[in-house]
Scaffold this active site. Structure first.
Site: not given
Length: 485
Positions: A456-457
């Site tokens: 999710h980064r």
């Protein structure tokens, strides 16, 4: 002249390897570049060629033993004059690979401060360790002095006597059980009429002692069958496999537990999975897909002459769909460095493979540039090499995105963990008949479940959804692959 061959790093940047199998024995004649040993690193099983021609003098490491890069593993008598001292003892043949030269040189380099070194967990197909570990030299064993009559029990064991490296070894067994009958030496120690304690001198090499410790076997209770009555791996294994001489409550206590050493591929994979799970914020999305048209496309492809000599499976079209999807959404084919996001405009497609040695993730280089028949051929060859444990180090590194096919195990899907260095992985579940609504009518269709895990980064929910939606759309209607490619 006696020459020692030191364990090279085989171009992988790793610091140690396990001796899997020797192809030579002391007294054998060897030629330059003849395969002498198979080693297993955290990435693959590799065959090492001999850099010398001559006669094997000694094997300096056992099968099953883990050896540091730069440590001597075999000595060869080349028939030339000299006492083996000086530079000639470590010299390599001119046509030996450069990596071996570097390993030989590094073996004599000053050791770095361990506090400044940092070891990185290594997953098959990802990353390298940044430093080499060095062990302190073993001190030669010396006989222990006789103990006073009341100093220790009769079964106490003296310091180990190290055997020649050429002593026979056997494959490690993995079942723990009570030990074999007491050896004569131990009986003599216990039967001292005056009650004095005598320390038994057990002959066993360090790897055998470690194996015995891991399996809970008392070496003083064994009768050695090796040279000079030494205890071998086979003796330890025989003790483990021996029927129990005692039972508890009428139950046979043999083989109640199994101990499996964690090393090689399995150890590296475990370290990397932990690092991945606790460093990258994982998100997983799911999608059920009607793949009836994909299954029909697979059937038709199998009849085409271009695919006559290759295996065509649903995985081929799943791979093509994922490659097409990440070309449409390049951020899903990237890596996170902490300071920047590196977007890869090529696809090295990883295929997770379960093997006898553990999970490995070989990858197909530049899979996006391949035709469909070429991709089918590459998938088939990669799968065969993975199952045989013959993947080359280059195939196990540099992946950009991965597929794991859990459907072959008869499950619908899972939440896959990212291969470190990548930001997305697609799990494909089993394909099975399910009720499905088609044009307002209930029908039986071929359905599978897709699960996409992403970092999710780099990949937010919107992008992850687009990638998963596109893969699903192409599997529902394979003609979209042509339109979007």
């Amino acid at each position: 002249m006696l020459r020692e061959f030191r364990l090279p790093d085989v171009g992988e940047g790793l610091t140690e390897a396990e001796i899997v199998k020797w192809h030579v024995a002391p007294g054998d004649s060897v030629k330059i570049n003849q395969t002498i040993v198979e080693i297993e690193t955290a990435k693959a099983v590799v065959e090492l060629p001999c850099p010398y021609e001559g006669t094997v003098s000694a094997l300096m490491a056992d099968e099953g033993q883990t050896v540091d890069v730069g440590a001597p593993i075999i000595s060869v008598e080349d028939g030339a004059g000299g006492d083996g001292a000086g530079p000639g003892r470590e010299a390599l043949a001119d046509d030996m690979v450069p990596d071996v030269r570097k390993a030989q040189a590094s073996a004599h380099a000053p050791a770095q401060d361990p506090a400044k070194e940092k070891r990185q967990p290594v997953l098959v197909g990802y990353g390298v360790k940044t430093s080499a570990t060095r062990r302190r030299p073993r001190k030669p064993a010396s006989p222990a002095p006789s103990a006073p009559a009341s100093s220790a029990p009769a079964s106490s064991v003296a310091a180990a006597a190290v055997l020649p490296a050429s002593a026979p070894v056997a494959t490690v067994a993995a079942t723990a059980a009570p030990v074999a009958p007491v050896a004569p030496a131990a009986q003599a120690a216990q039967g001292n009429g005056a009650g004095a304690s005598v320390r038994a001198r057990v002959l066993a090499k360090p790897p055998v002692r470690k194996l015995a410790k891991d399996l809970g076997v008392d070496l003083t209770a064994l009768t050695g069958t090796g040279p000079q009555g030494s205890i071998t791996r086979a003796d330890v294994e025989a003790a483990v496999a021996a029927p129990s001489l005692a039972t508890a409550g009428g139950r046979d206590t043999t083989a109640r537990e199994e101990r499996i050493p964690v090393r090689g591929v399995r150890k590296a994979t475990a370290q990397a999975m932990v690092a991945s799970a606790f460093s990258a914020p994982h998100v997983t999305e799911w999608l059920q897909v009607d793949v009836t048209e994909t299954m029909e496309a697979v059937r038709r492809l199998r009849t085409l002459p271009e695919f006559a000599e290759v295996k065509v499976s649903p995985l081929l079209l799943v791979a093509k769909a994922l490659i097409t999807a990440v070309k449409r959404h390049p951020m899903a084919n990237a890596s996170w460095t902490g300071e920047e996001i590196v977007v890869k405009h090529y696809v090295n497609l990883g295929i997770a493979a379960a093997t006898d040695r553990g999970l490995i993730v070989p990858n197909i280089k530049d899979a996006d540039a391949m035709s469909l028949p070429g991709l089918a051929r590459a998938l088939g060859e990669l799968t065969e090499r993975a199952r045989a444990g013959k993947c080359q180090p280059a195939e196990l590194s540099g992946g950009t995105i991965t597929i794991t096919n859990v459907g072959v195990f008869g499950v619908d899907a899972g939440t896959p963990i990212l291969n470190p260095g990548e930001v997305a992985i697609l799990a494909v579940g089993q394909i099975r008949d399910m009720p499905w609504v088609v044009d307002g009518q209930l029908a039986v269709r071929k359905v599978t479940t897709l699960a996409l895990s992403f970092d999710h980064r780099v990949v937010d929910g919107e992008l992850g959804s687009y990638v998963l939606r596109d893969v699903g759309a192409m599997l529902e209607d394979p003609l979209r692959m042509l339109a979007w490619s």
